[in-house]
Scaffold this active site. Structure first.
Site, PDB file in Angstrom:
ATOM      1  N   ALA A 142      89.848  51.822  -1.679  1.00 39.19           N
ATOM      2  CA  ALA A 142      89.884  50.568  -0.930  1.00 39.19           C
ATOM      3  C   ALA A 142      89.581  50.816   0.535  1.00 39.19           C
ATOM      4  O   ALA A 142      89.705  51.936   1.028  1.00 39.19           O
ATOM      5  CB  ALA A 142      91.256  49.932  -1.092  1.00 39.19           C
ATOM      6  N   CYS A 143      89.199  49.763   1.204  1.00 42.21           N
ATOM      7  CA  CYS A 143      88.916  49.776   2.636  1.00 42.21           C
ATOM      8  C   CYS A 143      90.085  50.392   3.391  1.00 42.21           C
ATOM      9  O   CYS A 143      91.228  50.041   3.108  1.00 42.21           O
ATOM     10  CB  CYS A 143      88.683  48.340   3.097  1.00 42.21           C
ATOM     11  SG  CYS A 143      88.517  48.133   4.862  1.00 42.21           S
ATOM     12  N   PRO A 144      89.923  51.296   4.322  1.00 42.48           N
ATOM     13  CA  PRO A 144      88.659  51.761   4.890  1.00 42.48           C
ATOM     14  C   PRO A 144      88.167  53.086   4.305  1.00 42.48           C
ATOM     15  O   PRO A 144      87.315  53.723   4.904  1.00 42.48           O
ATOM     16  CB  PRO A 144      89.052  51.979   6.360  1.00 42.48           C
ATOM     17  CG  PRO A 144      90.436  52.548   6.273  1.00 42.48           C
ATOM     18  CD  PRO A 144      91.065  51.894   5.056  1.00 42.48           C
ATOM     19  N   MET A 145      88.728  53.508   3.150  1.00 41.26           N
ATOM     20  CA  MET A 145      88.418  54.840   2.631  1.00 41.26           C
ATOM     21  C   MET A 145      86.928  55.112   2.354  1.00 41.26           C
ATOM     22  O   MET A 145      86.430  56.183   2.718  1.00 41.26           O
ATOM     23  CB  MET A 145      89.252  55.135   1.377  1.00 41.26           C
ATOM     24  CG  MET A 145      90.674  55.546   1.664  1.00 41.26           C
ATOM     25  SD  MET A 145      90.777  56.828   2.894  1.00 41.26           S
ATOM     26  CE  MET A 145      90.030  58.172   1.982  1.00 41.26           C
TER      27      MET A 145
END
Lengths: 161, 75
Positions: free
Chosen positions: B13-16
């Site tokens: 998921a964001c920001p990964m």
């Protein structure tokens, strides 16, 4: 390559879990975009940087001790800004976020450090709340309003959270 | 397409996805190509914005069953 260095700065005033997560997601994103990122932690925001169960050997005044006990110690102890329900809300939120494979606040903080995000603790707030350097996480800077403004003047993104 | 590195950010998921991409991109030389795979719907706009900002070029992008694949040339 005509790549100009851009700055992103943030004042993290809030010590709420949701707002802390939002601020670290933005910080990591900005660092990934190539920005130089500075996060300035003041007032309740300092609680995000506290170590758990660490007490400074230095002597504290009565009020300082009270503050130290009543305020959350570190990222795992923060509550939500809405629907916290005495900590139940925060627990539920962490569970849901884990299920959805979203990084935890401690993970986001480690990631930010790894990407070179500059974390600055406000020394005036530390003094007011009776928080000592020993009680905050390692690898951070200390400064006042001019430290923050000096970075903010050169920033294209500047947030107060 | 010839790729120099593959970044698999499926399920993240964001920001990964962005952070992974940036870290790997730092290791590439200018002109080399990264294959990026993500399942985050936001990454379509995110990678476009990142590439523009960091001077990389998106050579191609595809979507298949909710899996997004990007080929990004380092600027």
């Amino acid at each position: 390559m005509a790549e100009e260095q851009n700055n992103t700065t943030m004042v993290v005033f809030s010590g709420d879990l949701d707002k802390a997560i939002a601020s670290f997601i933005i910080a990591n994103g900005a660092a990934a975009m190539g920005d130089k990122v500075t996060m300035f932690f003041t007032f309740w925001g300092l609680n995000i940087l506290r170590k758990e169960n660490v007490q400074t050997p230095k002597k504290k005044a009565f009020m300082e001790k009270m503050f130290g006990k009543m305020m959350p110690q570190g990222p795992d102890k923060l509550g939500l800004s809405k629907m916290n329900m005495g900590g139940m809300g925060a627990k539920m939120m962490k569970k849901v976020m884990k299920e959805k494979n979203i990084s935890t606040l401690p993970e986001l903080m480690e990631m930010a450090k790894g990407l070179g995000v500059n974390i600055v603790a406000c020394t005036m707030s530390m003094d007011v709340l009776g928080i000592d350097k020993d009680e905050l996480i390692d690898g951070i800077d200390y400064g006042g309003v001019a430290t923050y403004l000096g970075e903010a003047y050169d920033a294209k993104v500047n947030l107060f959270i | 397409m010839k790729t120099d590195v593959v970044v698999d950010a499926k399920g993240l998921a964001c920001p990964m996805p962005l952070v992974r991409a940036k870290k790997e991109m730092d290791r590439l030389n200018s002109g080399e190509v990264m294959k990026l795979i993500s399942t985050d719907p936001g990454s379509v706009n995110d990678f476009a914005s990142w590439a523009k900002r960091a001077n990389h070029e998106i050579l191609d992008q595809q979507e298949e069953d909710g899996v997004y694949t990007f080929y990004v040339k380092k600027g």
